[in-house]
Design an enzyme around this catalytic site. Structure first.
Site, short mmCIF file in Angstrom:
data_model
loop_
_atom_site.label_atom_id
_atom_site.label_comp_id
_atom_site.label_asym_id
_atom_site.label_seq_id
_atom_site.Cartn_x
_atom_site.Cartn_y
_atom_site.Cartn_z
CD GLU A 117 37.06 38.67 53.51
OE1 GLU A 117 38.52 37.87 53.54
OE2 GLU A 117 35.81 38.77 54.33
CB SER A 491 -22.08 10.04 73.56
OG SER A 491 -22.32 10.04 75.07
#
Length: 831
Positions: A117, A491
């Site tokens: 770079e 139940s």
């Protein structure tokens, strides 16, 4: 001789031309010089360009952001969600990023980045004149822009201040910002900042996050080849991502390696060795990534509600949760196995999806986007390539697999070509066949169940949620049935009726009469006539038998006698927050509850009456460890320890002798209750060990029957049992434990059928059990020697021997009974 004179020509009226004069030597103007003449001709253009440049500089300086603000700049960070053992569950972020400190950037990665770079990074002050001239020369020679002149510092400015663009204004702004950045920050700070902010493809920002995403390691552990790979990505992240274009990634990596040789950071031999290595990217297993997805989504919603979206997705919160990965894994597996088995029992459904054309060898299914290796238990979609009567060839990603008759045996179809056709897209499972001698996994034909489920594992003493499953698959449906759904509980509500009765003087040995009975409905008339599950009536029953055998009519009677208000109050204290209608049907679970609140209420029984609110988040900290939130238990003594133990002791009987008897041989103390709603539309099992409370619900999202006989014991209990058995095997559930008996509870031996004391000296004649009582409530009567004969009679013949409780509704209160029953009752009354 006379001289002859020439005849003169006639004169013209126009003046005669003068001979041309010789040119006078004079000085040449600079505009006539070969070079300067051309320059002068375009002088106006240079004036314009100079004006534009000057204006651009001025404009850029006017609009240039404050570089000093970089000292306060914090890029968006990843919020990480961890399990109880600090294992990463998932992350949330706008930008998937992990920050590196200045001293955490390894020299190898730094040198690789600078080589490709900005090799003159340490020689310039933000702008590189040499680089600019080189770029101009290269671009002129190429006849276009093939090389840029941006320094690494200019790229930082571009990323941070959004100066992206090719016009002069943007480039001047970048250059000015780069100079200012270089004045204020060290080279180490600048390159570290670059490595933290660059986009690296795959939704990842920064070198550290990229190293973990692609290679499964930190930047400190990268090889030369891996460092070069990462350094090359920022130029074109989409193209150079190793997961998208590995061919381009390889070329770019090798280019970076050559640049590293050119700049002297590695030798040619090191570069050659790195170039010879392939790019090996870690594969992410979807089934691991999705583990606990319903749980983590609930955690995300809680965080967003408390801290806001910006903090959640940008602040890098570190969140430790209560989830236990081992318990979660076994719970998920048990749910998927049971839903698949129920779905198999309903038969094979024709494959609804097939591919048109003949591109079956190359077509990529959307579900293949994530890397998922074949492993035992893996479910996946595959394309059918070829079908024969006893075999089929299918394609999963780049693999071809064979399905044999054994892998489709559950369908009941003898020919595979009756099940599948070439081009079909079907579900398969890679696993070991049950009841097979072959120990190696093989291909099994599957279908996604239409049925859903919820499962929860709570740590009773703390309220910590150790496992939570909200459905078959989070990708298919994000609706969390464990925390968002409201379903009738059947139940499973009966223990609240029983508990309220215990608080009001009833005991497990008290009796009620099970027979056709009417109760006042919404109109006030006796128009609510409940039925038992098996449509049978048993006559005289103890409350223990009512719970263990899950008999409906005595439960409704008990609610009627105790009072709906007291039952609702009891349930509220135990943590039930949903609406509870004060009608007789409440005893049978007509109310719709959220599974998590039901599990928390049962945990109150297990926790000696102490209600503790369930929770998922232990603590939240900032990335630097500052504590933002820590869990504080929310608890209250809902019911007395004595009443809680009476409930537990009765619910142990459900496992020992009742609807949960399939777990009777498990070597630890268990208590729980089944639940089944009308038409078998909801199946439940809720129960607990000495340490954990577990809940399982099975049903459809849109209420419909699971199928005849699909009770809580058959549809939900197998999941519960599988989790408990794994807990015992793995050690997170202790063997041989028992529930602690409070000091205020007395255990006494009673005769099981009658609830009375057994006669002295006849131990083998009667069925006796140890029953729990509050002081002073033990039975005083001894069972009659004729009791066994009475209990064997039909319910209507038992009626004459039963003394109703005060205000107990009896069969004779009904105006419409079966004629046979009325006649029989009248005959007994006359006698």
């Amino acid at each position: 001789m006379a001289e002859t004179r020439p005849t003169p020509e006639p004169k013209s009226s126009a003046p005669s031309p003068r001979p041309p004069a010789a040119p006078k030597p004079r000085r040449r103007r600079f505009t006539q010089w070969p070079i300067w003449g051309h320059l002068w001709r375009f002088a106006w253009l240079y004036v314009v360009v100079l004006g534009v440049l000057t204006g651009g500089v001025v404009a850029a300086m006017i609009h240039m952001p404050e570089v000093d603000s970089l000292s306060e700049y914090t890029p968006g960070l990843i919020t990480s969600i961890y399990d109880r053992h600090d294992g990463l569950l998932t992350t949330y972020a706008v930008e998937n990023r992990i920050l590196l400190a200045d001293n955490e950037l390894p020299p190898l990665l730094r040198d690789a980045v600078l080589a490709v770079e900005d090799s003159r990074f340490y020689s310039h002050s933000g702008i590189d004149p040499t680089g600019i001239l080189r770029a101009v020369r290269t671009n002129l020679a190429a006849g276009g822009i093939v090389e840029g002149a941006s320094t690494l510092t200019m790229q930082v400015a571009e990323n941070l201040f959004h100066t992206r663009g090719r016009d002069w204004k943007h480039k001047i702004a970048e250059a000015l910002l780069a100079v200012e950045i270089e004045k204020r920050y060290s080279k180490q700070q600048i390159i570290t900042l670059y490595c933290n902010i660059v986009y690296m493809g795959d939704g990842v920002y920064g070198m550290e996050a990229a190293a973990q995403n692609y290679f499964g390691k930190s930047v400190a552990d990268l090889t030369i080849a891996e460092a070069a790979t990462l350094a090359g990505i920022p130029k074109r992240p989409t193209d150079y991502s190793p997961n998208r274009r590995p061919d381009l990634t390889l070329k770019r990596r090798n280019h970076v390696l050559n640049r590293m040789v050119d700049t002297g950071v590695i030798t040619q031999a090191e570069a050659d060795a790195a170039m010879a290595s392939p790019i090996e990217v870690v594969k992410k297993r979807r089934q691991e990534a999705d583990r606990g997805a319903y749980f983590t989504e609930d955690v995300r919603r809680q965080l967003e509600q408390e801290f806001g979206s910006k903090e959640l997705y940008d602040a890098g919160l570190q969140v430790q949760t209560t989830l236990d990965p081992q318990i979660q894994a076994v719970t998920e597996a048990a749910v998927r196995r049971q839903l698949s088995q129920i779905d198999h029992s309903k038969g094979w459904r024709p494959v609804p999806t097939s591919l048109p054309g003949e591109d079956w060898e190359t077509y990529q299914l959307p579900s293949w986007n994530e890397n998922r290796d074949l492993a035992p238990g893996l479910w996946f979609e595959a394309i059918v390539l070829e079908v024969e009567p006893q075999r089929a060839r299918v394609r999963y990603r780049d693999q071809q697999l064979e399905l044999t008759r054994d892998g489709a045996a559950w369908t009941g179809q003898n020919r595979i070509d009756k099940l599948l056709q070439p081009g079909d897209i079907s579900w398969f499972r890679w696993d070991v066949l049950e009841e097979s001698e072959q120990e190696e996994p093989q291909l099994i034909l599957e279908q996604e169940p239409e049925i859903e489920a919820a499962a929860i594992v709570l740590e009773s003493a703390t309220g910590a949620i150790r496992a939570l499953v909200g459905g078959w698959d989070f990708g298919r449906s994000k609706f969390n049935r464990a925390t968002q759904a409201k379903r009738q509980v059947g139940s499973a509500f009966k223990p609240f009726v029983f508990g309220a009765a215990m608080e009001n003087g009833w005991t497990p040995a008290d009796t009620l009469f099970d027979a056709p009975t009417g109760f006042p409905g919404a109109t006030g008339e006796l128009d609510y006539v409940p039925r038992n599950y098996d449509r049978k009536y048993r006559g005289i029953m103890t409350l223990r038998q009512m719970i263990e055998q899950s008999v409906n009519i005595p439960a409704v009677k008990l609610l009627d006698l105790v009072g709906p208000e007291r039952v609702i109050d009891f349930a509220r204290r135990c943590g039930v927050e949903s609406e509870l209608p004060p009608y007789p049907s409440l005893a049978l679970g007509a109310a719709e509850l959220v599974p998590l609140e039901l599990a928390a209420a049962y945990a109150t029984f297990a926790n000696q009456g102490l209600y503790i609110k369930p929770y998922m988040i232990e603590r939240v900290t900032t990335p630097d460890g500052r504590l933002l939130r820590e869990h504080i238990p929310q608890a209250n003594q809902a019911i007395s320890p004595d009443v809680a133990y009476l409930l537990t002791h009765v619910l142990e009987g459900v496992v020992d002798r009742g609807s949960g008897a399939s777990m009777a041989r498990i070597e630890t103390a268990l208590a729980g209750k089944t639940g089944t709603t009308n038409e078998y539309s909801d199946a439940w099992f809720v129960g607990y060990t000495s340490k954990h409370t577990l809940l399982v619900w099975v049903g459809y999202d849109v209420k419909r029957s699971l199928g005849r006989g699909m009770t809580g014991a058959r549809a939900a209990l197998p999941v519960w049992k599988a989790v408990v058995e794994d807990g015992l095997e793995s050690g997170w559930i202790e063997k041989g434990t028992s529930f602690q008996v409070p000091g205020g509870v007395h255990l006494a031996s009673i005769e099981y059928e009658s609830g009375l004391l057994p006669p002295v000296g006849a131990p083998g004649t009667y069925r006796t059990i140890q029953e729990a009582f509050l002081p002073g409530t033990e039975p005083t009567r001894t069972v009659d020697s004729r009791w066994n004969q009475i209990h064997a009679l039909p319910w209507y013949q038992q009626r004459i021997f039963y003394l109703p409780k005060e205000e107990e509704r009896m069969p004779e209160d009904l105006e419409a009974l079966e004629e046979e029953a009325i006649t029989a009752i009248r005959e007994h009354l006359r006698d």
